[in-house]
Structure formats: structure tokens, C-alpha cells
Design an enzyme around this catalytic site. Structure first.
Site: not given
Length: 285
Positions: A89, A181
Site C-alpha cells: 500500500d 487509526e
């Protein structure tokens, strides 16, 4: 008549100044010094902070490379055992990608099959490299995906609409990804409700269930609502030989210090928990 006034002593001068009382000097209050033990404690705390920060940011990531690898090594890290499908990613942090060189990694012993790319963040921040990378990934034969970095302080509807206006998914692409997150200092219930709004709005638009990306600790602490069990899970858990999360998961981001030909900067490496056919089955049909 006799002069009764006493005679002045000629040796003693006559003073022309008036007598004044003696003034006391003003003294500043004594400086209060901190006890030595307080200074010592602060010094120890500072040393621990500096040492801990140095270890966390400079030593810990590379210690995973230095320790003995009892499995297979690739991309300058120890590859988790038992997984055949690998991927990366990326975002603007990786800089310019040489896609022709990167595509050669599809043919090696640990082929890179999929690439997730950061598309948006919050309600108005688009990744500067997304559009070029997203098109190049399709041209070079990668299974591609796009993710949104969620900002809890921004309205969920605005974030979802910003993503759909930026990302045009096609047949063969992986489902959109919600990257969560941080809590943004929101209460758990408020955070959970806003995430549900984003997921439901995105699912309604693309007609596919989004992938949920977060760490296993964040999921256990904040996303333990059964609602989130219905979504594919992409787990982040670095520098370990196996995932400690006991629930079901589809992707595992196992390191952020990979070295991949075609990308100058370090990159996140991932594995898919399944076969290549199952990975294709997860894509938009």
C-alpha cells in the site's frame, strides 16, 4: 547679669545637617531553588523520553530486519510463513513510483498481486499521487484498491461524499477501504456512530461492503460492536511472525519497512489470507 548660656566647644564643628533615622534596606525574598531530587527526576525523565523515542523511530523498525529469519526473506524483511498472495500500500510518502520496474515483482518468488493507494483524508484532502498511481496500477496488471484516512473530527457524510467524488472504482477493483487509526478525542459511541454512517453511505454508493483497516488493538478496544463483524478486515500488526488477533481477517499489513524495486522509499507490505481466486472473488464484479 551673667551669661548663663554654655560656651560652645570650638573644636567641635557645628553640623548643618538634620539628623535622620536609619532606614532598613529592602531585601528581595530568597530564591526558592527546586530540590535536587526534582531536578534529577526531570533529567531521568528527559533521558528516558529521548532514548525511547530513538528506539521507537529508529531501532525498532530495523530490529525486525536484524533478527534471524527462520522462514523466507524477501523485500529485505522476513516474509510471514504460509501466505502466497502479497501486496503493498502506497501514498505520496513513497514519492514517484517506477511502475515498469514495480510490475516485474509480479513474476518473482513472492509476487506482488495487489496495491492499495491512499485516495483521500478527511473532508477535503486528496492524495497528490492517487490519480496517476491508480491508473498506472491498472495498466500494469495489479489488482488495485483505494483507501480513505478517516478524520473523526470531520463530518462523516462529508468524508464519504468526498471519497465517492474522488474515487471511481471499476470491475476488478478491490472494495473501498476505511482507514481508521485515531479517535480524535471522541467518545466511543460518537466515533462508532460516525463510522457506521461512512460505511453505510459508501456501501450504498458502490454496492459492495467496504474493507475496514485498523490495528488489532484499536479494533478490540473501539470496534467491538457486532456491526463491524460484517465487513472484511485488514489488520495492521508489525514486526511479528504471526497475527495475534483471533478473529477473522482478510489482509495483514505486517511491516512498514519493506524495500521493493521500483519504489525508492520504504513501503508497507501485506499478505492476503487466501488464494488468488479468492482475492479476485473479493473484487467488484
Amino acid at each position: 547679669m551673667a551669661n548663663l548660656k554654655p560656651k560652645r566647644n570650638p573644636r567641635r564643628p557645628v553640623s548643618t545637617r538634620r539628623r535622620t533615622t536609619t532606614r532598613k534596606k529592602r531585601c528581595n525574598p530568597p530564591v526558592q531553588h527546586k530540590p535536587r531530587w526534582v531536578i534529577g527526576l526531570l533529567a531521568v525523565f528527559a533521558v528516558l523520553l529521548i532514548t525511547g523515542s530513538f528506539y521507537y523511530y529508529f531501532v525498532r523498525p530495523y530490529s525486525y530486519r536484524w533478527k534471524p529469519c527462520y522462514g523466507h526473506q524477501a523485500y529485505e524483511v522476513c516474509i510471514p510463513y504460509g501466505f502466497a498472495i502479497h501486496g503493498i500500500d502506497i501514498s505520496h510518502y513513497q514519492g514517484a513510483v517506477n511502475w515498469s520496474v514495480l510490475a516485474l515483482n509480479q513474476q518473482n518468488r513472492y509476487p506482488l498481486r495487489f496495491v492499495f493507494m491512499k485516495a483521500t483524508e478527511g473532508g477535503d484532502l486528496a492524495d497528490s499521487t492517487f490519480q496517476n498511481n491508480f491508473a498506472a496500477a491498472r495498466e500494469h496488471g495489479f489488482i488495485r484498491g483505494a483507501y480513505h484516512f478517516y478524520n473523526p473530527r470531520t463530518d462523516a457524510v462529508n468524508q464519504a461524499d468526498f471519497f465517492t467524488n474522488t474515487v471511481k472504482l471499476e470491475k476488478g477493483d478491490l472494495p473501498p477501504v476505511l482507514n481508521i487509526e485515531i479517535t480524535g478525542k471522541k467518545e466511543k459511541n460518537e466515533l462508532v456512530n460516525s463510522l457506521k454512517i461512512w460505511l453505510q453511505r459508501i456501501e450504498s454508493y458502490y454496492k459492495v461492503k467496504p474493507i475496514l483497516y485498523t490495528s488489532y488493538k484499536f479494533r478490540q478496544r473501539f470496534l467491538d460492536d457486532p456491526f463491524f463483524d460484517n465487513y472484511p478486515y485488514w489488520i495492521a500488526h508489525y514486526y511479528v511472525d504471526s497475527v495475534r488477533y483471533e478473529g477473522e481477517w482478510h489482509f495483514w499489513q505486517h511491516t512498514d519497512v519493506g524495500r521493493v524495486p521500483g519504489i525508492k522509499e520504504e513501503v508497507d507490505l501485506n499478505v492476503f489470507n487466501g488464494t488468488l481466486e479468492e482475492l479476485y472473488g473479493l473484487t467488484i464484479q
